[in-house]
Design a protein around this motif. Structure first.
Motif, PDB file in Angstrom:
ATOM      1  N   CYS A 181       0.867  -1.180   0.000  1.00 41.62           N
ATOM      2  CA  CYS A 181       0.000   0.000   0.000  1.00 41.62           C
ATOM      3  C   CYS A 181       0.902   1.226   0.000  1.00 41.62           C
ATOM      4  CB  CYS A 181      -0.962  -0.002   1.177  1.00 41.62           C
ATOM      5  SG  CYS A 181      -0.234   0.253   2.784  1.00 41.62           S
ATOM      6  N   SER A 182       0.349   2.314  -0.411  1.00 42.00           N
ATOM      7  CA  SER A 182       1.157   3.539  -0.487  1.00 42.00           C
ATOM      8  C   SER A 182       0.505   4.628   0.359  1.00 42.00           C
ATOM      9  CB  SER A 182       1.289   3.998  -1.939  1.00 42.00           C
ATOM     10  OG  SER A 182       0.029   4.335  -2.480  1.00 42.00           O
ATOM     11  N   ILE A 183       1.290   5.644   0.618  1.00 39.42           N
ATOM     12  CA  ILE A 183       0.813   6.778   1.395  1.00 39.42           C
ATOM     13  C   ILE A 183       1.518   8.022   0.877  1.00 39.42           C
ATOM     14  CG2 ILE A 183       2.564   6.434   3.174  1.00 39.42           C
ATOM     15  CD1 ILE A 183       0.496   7.390   5.213  1.00 39.42           C
ATOM     16  N   GLU A 184       0.789   9.096   0.785  1.00 38.64           N
ATOM     17  CA  GLU A 184       1.391  10.358   0.366  1.00 38.64           C
ATOM     18  C   GLU A 184       1.868  11.120   1.598  1.00 38.64           C
ATOM     19  OE1 GLU A 184      -0.629  12.807  -2.433  1.00 38.64           O
ATOM     20  OE2 GLU A 184      -1.261  11.095  -3.641  1.00 38.64           O
ATOM     21  N   TYR A 185       2.976  11.779   1.444  1.00 37.72           N
ATOM     22  CA  TYR A 185       3.586  12.540   2.538  1.00 37.72           C
ATOM     23  C   TYR A 185       2.605  13.555   3.121  1.00 37.72           C
ATOM     24  CZ  TYR A 185       7.079  15.635   4.751  1.00 37.72           C
ATOM     25  OH  TYR A 185       7.796  16.391   5.631  1.00 37.72           O
ATOM     26  N   ASP A 186       1.950  14.332   2.262  1.00 37.08           N
ATOM     27  CA  ASP A 186       1.007  15.346   2.745  1.00 37.08           C
ATOM     28  C   ASP A 186      -0.161  14.715   3.490  1.00 37.08           C
ATOM     29  OD1 ASP A 186       2.577  17.369   1.752  1.00 37.08           O
ATOM     30  OD2 ASP A 186       1.372  17.688  -0.051  1.00 37.08           O
ATOM     31  N   THR A 187      -0.605  13.547   3.036  1.00 36.35           N
ATOM     32  CA  THR A 187      -1.701  12.846   3.707  1.00 36.35           C
ATOM     33  C   THR A 187      -1.259  12.375   5.083  1.00 36.35           C
ATOM     34  OG1 THR A 187      -2.507  12.114   1.545  1.00 36.35           O
ATOM     35  CG2 THR A 187      -3.377  10.968   3.466  1.00 36.35           C
ATOM     36  N   LEU A 188      -0.049  11.860   5.184  1.00 39.92           N
ATOM     37  CA  LEU A 188       0.481  11.434   6.480  1.00 39.92           C
ATOM     38  C   LEU A 188       0.572  12.616   7.438  1.00 39.92           C
ATOM     39  CD1 LEU A 188       1.768   9.282   8.331  1.00 39.92           C
ATOM     40  CD2 LEU A 188       3.968   9.878   7.286  1.00 39.92           C
ATOM     41  N   LEU A 189       1.012  13.758   6.960  1.00 39.50           N
ATOM     42  CA  LEU A 189       1.111  14.933   7.824  1.00 39.50           C
ATOM     43  C   LEU A 189      -0.260  15.439   8.248  1.00 39.50           C
ATOM     44  CD1 LEU A 189       3.961  17.028   6.160  1.00 39.50           C
ATOM     45  CD2 LEU A 189       4.112  15.489   8.119  1.00 39.50           C
ATOM     46  N   ALA A 190      -1.220  15.398   7.323  1.00 39.38           N
ATOM     47  CA  ALA A 190      -2.555  15.926   7.610  1.00 39.38           C
ATOM     48  C   ALA A 190      -3.359  15.015   8.529  1.00 39.38           C
ATOM     49  CB  ALA A 190      -3.317  16.146   6.299  1.00 39.38           C
ATOM     50  N   ASP A 191      -3.138  13.720   8.458  1.00 42.06           N
ATOM     51  CA  ASP A 191      -3.923  12.755   9.228  1.00 42.06           C
ATOM     52  C   ASP A 191      -3.011  11.628   9.707  1.00 42.06           C
ATOM     53  OD1 ASP A 191      -5.965  11.246  10.367  1.00 42.06           O
ATOM     54  OD2 ASP A 191      -6.633  10.432   8.440  1.00 42.06           O
ATOM     55  N   THR A 192      -2.065  11.971  10.546  1.00 44.16           N
ATOM     56  CA  THR A 192      -1.072  10.995  10.989  1.00 44.16           C
ATOM     57  C   THR A 192      -1.732   9.782  11.640  1.00 44.16           C
ATOM     58  OG1 THR A 192       0.547  12.766  11.300  1.00 44.16           O
ATOM     59  CG2 THR A 192       1.011  10.659  12.375  1.00 44.16           C
TER      60      THR A 192
END
Length: 116
Positions: free
Chosen positions: A36-47
């Motif tokens: 699975c993948s994750i975007e950096y901005d998504t991780l920061l916005a919803d850790t």
């Protein structure tokens, strides 16, 4: 050595391109249900939400320690100079502007990974 006379922006763009192309190539060699993948901005916005999603994928319990980690700002990695931040790259936008076009095609492909 091929980049020895290149600007720092050209060097980092090439490093980013090679690294991310390698990641895409490696992921294509695996069945999609195995990664699975994750975007950096998504991780920061919803850790917390993203860590829960990754734990669910990996069949790992999202326990008290992960709750604690998710409740605090992400720490910089050992090799970074400043804390994670959305649009952090824009601090150097003027220097990066000449090489951004060279990254757009691969960036589009990376975004497609997140939505697949």
């Amino acid at each position: 050595r091929q980049l020895a006379s290149s600007s720092l922006a050209e060097i980092v763009a090439q490093q980013w391109l090679v690294t991310n192309q390698t990641i895409i190539d490696d992921l294509r060699a695996l069945p999609q249900e195995r990664w699975c993948s994750i975007e950096y901005d998504t991780l920061l916005a919803d850790t917390a939400g993203q860590l829960r999603r990754l734990c669910q994928f990996a069949d790992v319990v999202f326990g008290p320690r992960l709750h604690q980690i998710a409740a605090n700002p992400l720490k910089p990695s050992k090799y970074t100079l400043s804390a994670p931040q959305k649009d952090k790259w824009k601090r150097n936008e003027a220097e990066l502007q000449p090489v951004i076009a060279s990254t757009e095609e691969l960036m589009t492909r990376l975004h497609a990974l997140e939505s697949s």
